[in-house]
Every structure is written in C-alpha cells, then in structure tokens.
Design an enzyme around this catalytic site. Structure first.
Site, PDB file in Angstrom:
ATOM      1  N   TRP A  81      -6.259   4.107  11.813  1.00 48.27           N
ATOM      2  CA  TRP A  81      -6.544   5.385  11.174  1.00 48.27           C
ATOM      3  C   TRP A  81      -7.678   5.189  10.175  1.00 48.27           C
ATOM      4  O   TRP A  81      -7.885   4.086   9.661  1.00 48.27           O
ATOM      5  CB  TRP A  81      -5.297   5.950  10.480  1.00 48.27           C
ATOM      6  N   GLU A 124      -5.026  -0.328  -5.621  1.00 48.95           N
ATOM      7  CA  GLU A 124      -5.634  -0.506  -4.296  1.00 48.95           C
ATOM      8  C   GLU A 124      -7.147  -0.680  -4.402  1.00 48.95           C
ATOM      9  O   GLU A 124      -7.751  -1.448  -3.649  1.00 48.95           O
ATOM     10  CB  GLU A 124      -5.320   0.702  -3.405  1.00 48.95           C
ATOM     11  N   GLU A 162      -7.096  -2.998   4.190  1.00 48.62           N
ATOM     12  CA  GLU A 162      -6.650  -2.551   2.874  1.00 48.62           C
ATOM     13  C   GLU A 162      -7.643  -1.593   2.217  1.00 48.62           C
ATOM     14  O   GLU A 162      -7.242  -0.695   1.472  1.00 48.62           O
ATOM     15  CB  GLU A 162      -6.428  -3.760   1.966  1.00 48.62           C
ATOM     16  N   HIS A 165      -7.036   2.180   2.072  1.00 46.58           N
ATOM     17  CA  HIS A 165      -5.986   2.754   1.238  1.00 46.58           C
ATOM     18  C   HIS A 165      -6.566   3.388  -0.024  1.00 46.58           C
ATOM     19  O   HIS A 165      -6.291   4.554  -0.343  1.00 46.58           O
ATOM     20  CB  HIS A 165      -4.972   1.673   0.851  1.00 46.58           C
ATOM     21  N   GLU A 215       3.412  -7.464  -1.090  1.00 51.55           N
ATOM     22  CA  GLU A 215       3.180  -6.474  -0.037  1.00 51.55           C
ATOM     23  C   GLU A 215       4.430  -5.622   0.189  1.00 51.55           C
ATOM     24  O   GLU A 215       4.335  -4.416   0.443  1.00 51.55           O
ATOM     25  CB  GLU A 215       2.764  -7.161   1.266  1.00 51.55           C
ATOM     26  N   THR A 218       4.600  -3.150  -2.662  1.00 55.82           N
ATOM     27  CA  THR A 218       3.617  -2.080  -2.491  1.00 55.82           C
ATOM     28  C   THR A 218       4.080  -1.082  -1.445  1.00 55.82           C
ATOM     29  O   THR A 218       3.912   0.134  -1.607  1.00 55.82           O
ATOM     30  CB  THR A 218       2.258  -2.678  -2.089  1.00 55.82           C
ATOM     31  N   ASP A 247       1.170   0.467   6.761  1.00 52.71           N
ATOM     32  CA  ASP A 247       0.215  -0.650   6.757  1.00 52.71           C
ATOM     33  C   ASP A 247       0.745  -1.812   5.920  1.00 52.71           C
ATOM     34  O   ASP A 247       0.673  -2.975   6.328  1.00 52.71           O
ATOM     35  CB  ASP A 247      -1.126  -0.201   6.167  1.00 52.71           C
ATOM     36  N   GLU A 248       1.245  -1.488   4.735  1.00 53.36           N
ATOM     37  CA  GLU A 248       1.717  -2.538   3.835  1.00 53.36           C
ATOM     38  C   GLU A 248       2.903  -3.294   4.439  1.00 53.36           C
ATOM     39  O   GLU A 248       3.035  -4.513   4.264  1.00 53.36           O
ATOM     40  CB  GLU A 248       2.114  -1.933   2.480  1.00 53.36           C
ATOM     41  N   HIS A 251       1.501  -5.765   6.849  1.00 54.21           N
ATOM     42  CA  HIS A 251       0.901  -6.896   6.137  1.00 54.21           C
ATOM     43  C   HIS A 251       1.986  -7.795   5.531  1.00 54.21           C
ATOM     44  O   HIS A 251       1.840  -9.021   5.512  1.00 54.21           O
ATOM     45  CB  HIS A 251      -0.044  -6.386   5.044  1.00 54.21           C
TER      46      HIS A 251
END
Length: 380
Positions: A81, A124, A162, A165, A215, A218, A247-248, A251
């Site tokens: 995205w 971020e 990252e 974000h 991570e 977050t 996403d986090e 990760h």
C-alpha cells in the site's frame, strides 16, 4: 551559531529519558547543548566492542536461513500500500470536497486522541535515526550502502516500508486542520537531531531483543488508535492506523524470528542479552521528544497514551510474557550460571511488573492535564 553547554543531572532529566511506560529510574547523567537546535549527548548504554569471531560465524551460518525466512517478510513494492491509497486525489475534481470530508470526520475527535496520534507519527517520522542504529550494529551494518547480504537487504527494505507510516499520518493530520503542523515539524526535527539511545550499543543480540519488543509495542499502539478512531466515527483513520499496525506486526514477526533462531543456536548468550535489555528497560525510540517548550514532552505524551489505553504498563508486561513464551525461555537448558541467573530474572520479571501496574494506572489518571503545542496549547 553560539552553543551553550549545560550539565543536567540525571534527576532533572528523569522524565525525558524514561521508558514508555516507566518502571524505574534514569541511568547516566546527560549533557544538553542549548541553541536553536537541541542535542542530547548521553553516555552509551553499551560499550563498543569487537564482534567475537564465533558470533560472526553464527550469523554467517544463518544467511541461507535469512534468505528463506526473513526476506520473504518484505513485500514487493508493487504489492505494498502507499499513502496515496488513503488520501484525497489532488488531480481529481472532487479534491477539495474530499478534504472537507476529512475535516468533518475529525472535528469532533477529542484533543487527547490527537496528542497520541501526533506522538505516534513523530516517532515514525524519526526513521533516519532508526536506520542509522541498524547500520551501526554488527552484522546489520551495510558496509557499501548496497550490500547484498540478507541482513543489509532486510535493513534497507524494512526502512523503505516503515517510511510510508510517517508519510501517511503526517499528511492526514495536516489535512484534518486539527493540529499545529509547524510545532509538529519542529518536534520531528528536534527528535532526529537528538538521536535515540535504545540501549543496544552495536550488539546484534541486543538489537533483535529490542526490535522484537518495540515492533510489538508499536503494533499495539497503532491498533488501539485504530479502535479509538472507529469509536469516534472516522472509519478512514481507523483503516489507516490498522493498516500501519498490520505492517508493524509483520516486522515484529521478522525480528522475533531472528531472535528465535539465535535462541536455538546460542541460547546462553541470548538469554543473557534478553535479561540485560529488560534490566535496562525497553525505551521507546521517541524518548527524546522535544517541541522547543516542554522538556517533559515524551513523559506527558506517554501519560495521555496510558490514560486512553493506547499503550500501558499492562501492555509492557504482556509483551514481555509473550516473548518469554514464544522463545521458550523457561525451557532453555544447558545454560551457564550467568545464563541460569538471566533465565530466572526474565521469567520472574512479569510477576514483579504486574504489582506496579495499578500504581502506573493511578498515576496516568491522577496526573493533571498539561498544554501541548501540537494542539495549539490546549490541555490534554
């Protein structure tokens, strides 16, 4: 540019370098250089050491594993995205109407929510600092800037993912009209200039422990801002925060897989590293936040986040418990005396932290509201 060097004691900087949430006292004294920029020079949490040859060999032996298990957790760019997927299309005839829709959706969201969302976004946006920490760590160091070893490929790919974000949250906050963007931009610049002391030094064992924890923290924070955005009626913002949280989580999976493999190959030194990081306490990377006015900005932001239930002392403990279980720390065997001591400490820490949670909750609720420059000096 004239610089004034002031010695600040550890007590006066207690809140600036506290963990998020905080369970203990600040470490070494720090110096502040006061000028139009603000820098903090702190004594390092970990001394610089040469990586032992046997440890280098462990990571060398893991390269094939990393190619097969780590790098697939990076998504191809054309499958990722992008911020524009969630933002008004500036080329469309309905661009201004789309902006008005954002402003209408966000106008009734409480100020305290925006304090937390801004704090998350500022953290971020300090991505250059985190990339430099990775590149300053043994094994993850990209010696040429284009190194093809899996650790360097991961580091660059992680940073690229990252970056989206902060870009997305920054633009959405700007379009909302609810926050003072110039003060936020100053905060970002101050934070990048200040750097981050995350307690890992250049030790890759410490780094994998830290990133696995951070991570997950977050992901929890963004996930909870998503829930609150939905509660306040902004479904698009909820989608944004939820997408970032996803996403986090991916990760987190990557870093915890590295740590899991290291526990398999070198359990003694990994459990010692785990205990070492938990004794220092996991400091969030935005710990040196400053907006030009509030020396305790990170502490104040953290209290609001705790009060709203976005990230709390309970979350901190539960992350620890999750990692202890995931890495089977209680079942490790064949450890040295130092390893067994570290194992006992880590496995018993959650119970000790639980006793402090009610105190942390009470503090968050009882602390007086303070003005935030991010929301035009209104209190939260």
């Amino acid at each position: 540019m004239a610089l004034k060097l002031n010695l600040i004691t550890s007590n006066s900087l207690k809140s600036r370098a506290s963990t998020y949430p905080s369970f203990g006292k600040l470490g070494p004294s720090k110096f502040i250089i006061s000028s139009t920029l603000r820098f903090e020079i702190s004594s390092s949490s970990s001394s610089v050491k040469v990586m032992p040859a046997e440890k280098v060999e462990i990571f060398k032996s893991m390269e094939g594993w990393a190619v097969e298990n780590l790098l697939p957790l990076l998504k191809p760019v054309n499958e990722c995205w992008q911020p524009q997927d969630f933002l008004p299309d500036s080329t469309s005839e309905g661009f201004h109407e789309q902006i008005e829709e954002i402003r209408e959706r966000t106008k009734e969201i409480p100020d305290e929510y925006f304090v937390v969302l801004v704090g998350d976004m500022v953290t971020e946006e300090a991505l250059p600092t985190y990339q430099s920490r990775l590149n300053g760590t043994h094994i993850f160091h990209d010696q040429t800037g284009v190194a093809n070893v899996p650790w360097a490929v991961w580091s660059r790919g992680w940073s690229a993912e990252e970056k989206r974000h902060g870009d997305l949250l920054n633009k959405y906050l700007y379009l909302s009209g609810r926050v003072d963007m110039k003060q936020i931009e100053r905060t970002i610049q101050y934070l990048i200039a200040a750097g981050a002391d995350i307690g890992t030094g250049n030790n890759p064992y410490h780094l994998t422990i830290y990133t696995s924890f951070q991570e997950r923290a977050t992901a929890i924070s963004h996930g909870n801002t998503a829930k609150l955005a939905k509660l306040h009626g902004d479904i698009k913002l909820a989608q944004i925060c939820g997408t970032i949280a996803s996403d986090e989580k991916r990760h987190e999976s990557a870093y915890s897989k590295i740590a899991e493999k290291l526990f398999e190959l070198d359990p003694n030194d990994m459990v010692v590293a785990f205990a070492d990081m938990m004794r220092r306490k996991i400091s969030m990377p935005g710990q040196f936040m400053y907006d030009g006015f509030d020396d305790n900005l990170f502490q104040h932001f953290s209290i609001v986040a705790s009060r709203l239930g976005v990230y709390t002392a309970t979350d901190y403990r539960e992350i620890l418990q999750h990692l202890v279980e995931k890495w089977n720390v209680e079942k490790l065997s064949g450890l040295s005396s130092d390893g067994r001591e570290a194992q006992d400490y880590v496995c018993g820490l959650a119970q000790r932290l639980e006793r402090l949670e009610e105190r942390a909750r009470a503090k968050a609720q009882e602390t007086p509201l303070v003005p935030f420059s991010w929301i035009f000096d209104r209190k939260a």
